[in-house]
Design an enzyme around this catalytic site. Structure first.
Site, PDB file in Angstrom:
ATOM      1  N   SER A  42       0.794  -1.232   0.000  1.00  0.00           N
ATOM      2  CA  SER A  42       0.000   0.000   0.000  1.00  0.00           C
ATOM      3  C   SER A  42       0.826   1.281   0.000  1.00  0.00           C
ATOM      4  CB  SER A  42      -0.985   0.019   1.160  1.00  0.00           C
ATOM      5  OG  SER A  42      -0.325   0.268   2.366  1.00  0.00           O
ATOM      6  N   LYS A  86      -0.105   4.738   6.641  1.00  0.00           N
ATOM      7  CA  LYS A  86      -0.684   5.530   5.550  1.00  0.00           C
ATOM      8  C   LYS A  86      -0.193   6.968   5.648  1.00  0.00           C
ATOM      9  CE  LYS A  86      -3.394   2.056   4.454  1.00  0.00           C
ATOM     10  NZ  LYS A  86      -3.001   1.170   3.401  1.00  0.00           N
TER      11      LYS A  86
END
Length: 161
Positions: A42, A86
């Site tokens: 990710s 993130k």
């Protein structure tokens, strides 16, 4: 008898030193700095698919010193046992336009990030389960801010924006 008392006192002194050291480690790891192993696609190309060890600090999010572009560790909204890595894209009050399918930007939606929340996304939009899927994340789920990569040795340094 004196010998036993002396041995018992020495054992207690040493045990107390070990307990203080363990408390120091816990406080440091929970409230100051901790190394964290980050794995998965990710955050490509910022972080490696095979895994990196990053150093995260745990003070900025407690005093409101986070902003767009910061890479953060976040407790997963779906599985509290998992930690996500993130990038903050927007803070409370910011307007965000997003699409679940990055190849179809004409199908985008927009929203304003509510008070007490942040909008997070992985750098690899094609392989990231992030705010586009579960919405804005409460500020309380943020565990820390990534300062720098410490492993592998050829990649030591800051992650950049």
């Amino acid at each position: 008898m004196r010998q036993w008392r002396s041995l018992a006192k020495e054992a207690m002194d040493r045990a107390f030193i070990v307990v203080k050291f363990l408390c120091f480690l816990h406080v440091t790891d929970s409230y100051l700095l901790s190394p964290t192993h980050v794995l998965g696609p990710s955050m490509l190309p910022t972080l490696n698919l095979t895994g990196d060890v990053v150093l995260a600090e745990h003070l900025s999010h407690r005093v409101g010193k986070l902003g767009p572009g910061d890479v953060v560790l976040v407790r997963s909204p779906f599985d509290p046992k998992k930690t996500l890595t993130k990038r903050i894209v927007a803070m409370e009050g910011d307007k965000v336009a997003f699409s679940l399918d990055p190849t179809r930007s004409h199908c985008s939606r927009s929203l304003v990030v509510p008070k007490g929340h942040v909008w997070i996304q992985g750098d690899n939009l094609y392989a990231s389960n992030d705010s586009r899927h579960f919405g804005p994340v409460p500020y309380g789920l943020i565990k820390g801010k990534v300062l720098l990569r410490v492993w592998p040795p050829n990649s030591i340094g800051s992650l950049g924006q």
